[in-house]
Each structure stands twice: as structure tokens, then as C-alpha cells.
Scaffold this active site. Sequence first.
Site, PDB file in Angstrom:
ATOM      1  N   ASP A 184      -5.041  -0.173  -8.163  1.00 46.82           N
ATOM      2  CA  ASP A 184      -4.746  -1.226  -7.187  1.00 46.82           C
ATOM      3  C   ASP A 184      -5.640  -2.412  -7.519  1.00 46.82           C
ATOM      4  OD1 ASP A 184      -4.189  -2.774  -5.023  1.00 46.82           O
ATOM      5  OD2 ASP A 184      -5.302  -1.556  -3.602  1.00 46.82           O
ATOM      6  N   GLN A 187       0.834  -1.222   0.000  1.00 48.54           N
ATOM      7  CA  GLN A 187       0.000   0.000   0.000  1.00 48.54           C
ATOM      8  C   GLN A 187       0.859   1.259   0.000  1.00 48.54           C
ATOM      9  OE1 GLN A 187      -3.080  -1.133  -0.030  1.00 48.54           O
ATOM     10  NE2 GLN A 187      -3.540  -2.433   1.722  1.00 48.54           N
ATOM     11  N   ASP A 215     -17.544  -0.652 -12.149  1.00 51.54           N
ATOM     12  CA  ASP A 215     -16.401  -1.109 -12.932  1.00 51.54           C
ATOM     13  C   ASP A 215     -15.477   0.077 -13.223  1.00 51.54           C
ATOM     14  OD1 ASP A 215     -14.650  -2.298 -14.638  1.00 51.54           O
ATOM     15  OD2 ASP A 215     -16.079  -2.534 -16.292  1.00 51.54           O
TER      16      ASP A 215
END
Length: 302
Positions: free
Chosen positions: A173, A79, A154
Site C-alpha cells: 500500500d 482499502q 524502509d
Amino acid sequence: VKTNEKDAEYSISSVIPGWFSEISPMWPGEAHSLKVEKVLFQGKSDYQNVMVFQSSTYGKVLVLDGVIQLTERDECAYQEMITHLPLCSIPNPKKVLVIGGGDGGVLREVARHSTVEQIDICEIDKMVVDVSKQYFPDVAVGYEDPRVNLHIGDGVAFLKAVPEGTYDAVIVDSSDPIGPAQELFEKPFFESVAKALRPGGVVCTQAESIWLHMHIIEDIVANCRHIFKGSVNYAWTTVPTYPSGVIGFMLCSTEGTPVDFKHPVNPIDDSKSDRPLKFYNSEIHEAAFCLPSFAKKVIEGI
Ligand code: SAM
């Protein structure tokens, strides 16, 4: 593999006898295993199988379609790097978009940047968000920042609708390119990202492992060189619970103010933070762009 066969494969081979083994066609012939203390959650969303278990050595683990997404012990390495490699490379980032990242960890890291005014996130699967809030409060804490706007949907469609030049940075990510994240690795998606960025804006996208996925990386690099007219670089980090123990990132900028990713211009001051950085620092930022010779040959053509 039909869906019900796939489900059976995950539920039977993954948790018996007391160990979770990460079996996938993305890394044939190998499977990293963690000892399971307790399965805490198992569900099936519209997009994927979602599981959380307590491991004996890495804390709680989030698994999607049989693939480890994060563990409490090593999530910081991923992260912090996917977020600060791009955001520390440009001065004054203000508008940031996260695609995927439903666990909230990237949001937590973006929120460290005081210049940031708006953090949009588009995650396809609400179950990932809900499960993270319930089982990974130290990761999902990212959602508590008032600058965050969550969109469930999406990422490909979301980006298509973004007005040109909106963001200073886009962070992708994503999970692996099997299942809902497949299109996030394809050329049209990168074209939408480039359009959504302001001139001299930056993107950082999860770009797999140099030990396992050189063919995927080669394609991503070729697409990015074609689309992003600023810099195009590959960086990597260690994440022990990811297949092969490493994960890479593609960092690109659009034409405009030049961006030198290898020399960060916007360091983070976490001296007053109640949650100091665990992994990222300016030295590791620069080191992340040093590639082993075999990867350099393919990625940089050297
Ligand atoms: N942050 C993580 C870590 O620490 O390693 C791991 C990856 S994150 C959980 C990947 C997310 O991308 C998943 O929640 C998945 O649902 C999401 N995703 C996959 N395809 C997507 C798409 N097309 N649009 C938006 N999100 C997507």
C-alpha cells in the site's frame, strides 16, 4: 525542485484561496480540488510533508507531499479492494505482510479474515502512523488488532531480511513512485516480494491509473511477468479523490498451487461484523479484472 522550493509550492498553491488543489508532475495539466473547511495538521517528517484538512464534502483528508492519500468518505473503496482482492483469492491466509499503509486501513481490512494469525506492517514514516491515530480513528483502528506487529522502517530493506517463503500474502500500500516509495515500483523489490512469499502465495500492489500511468503499468507488468511464475493480473477500482478517479492493483502469485484471482475462493462473512464492508463484494471482485480495450491491449497484449 529544491526541497524548500517544493515546500513553498505545496503550502502556497495548495490551500489558497480556500481550496486544496492536487498539483503534481505525475498528472501534468490537471488538478483535482477539494474545498477546505480547516487545516487540522501540517508537519514535515524525515521523509515527506504531512497535512490533514477537513474538507466540506469528503470528511477529513490525509495529504503527503501534496498528494491525497485518503479521505474519510472514499477510503473504503481503496482499502477494501487492495486487501480483499488478494486475501479472498486464496484459502486460509495465515501470515500477511503490509508494506506502507501507515494509516492502518489495510490492517483493519486484513483483520476481518479470521484465518489470519500474524499481520506484519512496515511503514517508513512514523508521523503517518501517529497522525492517522489522532485524526482518522476509524482507519487507524486496524492497529488495535492483537495480531498486528508494527515495524517503522524502509519496506525495501525489511523485505530483504525476510526468510524465504514466510508469507501467504504481501500487500504493498504505497504512495506514488516519487519520493520514498520509488523503489517499491522497481524490479529488485518485486524479486524480494517473490522470495518472501510461500509457493502459491500472493501479492497485491498499488499500481496507479490506467488513464494517467500506462507507461508505469507497462513496466510493472513486464517485471511481474518475469518474476512471478504463477498468475499475473491487473485489477482496478474507482476512488473519486485519486487522480483520474481510478486506481489499479497488480495481483501476482508465485509458482505452486495455482491462484485464479478472477474467481474468489475465500469470501468474507461480515454479517456479524459491527463494521460491515462498504464497497467490496464477490461480484465487484470479479468485475475488477475486466479492463477497457485500450488497457487490455497494453496489459494483456490483446
Ligand atoms: N492507504 C492509503 C489509502 O487509503 O489510499 C494510501 C497510501 S499510504 C498512506 C502510503 C504509505 O506508504 C505512506 O504512509 C508512506 O509513508 C509509505 N511508504 C512510502 N515509501 C515507503 C517505503 N519505502 N517503505 C515503507 N513505507 C513506505
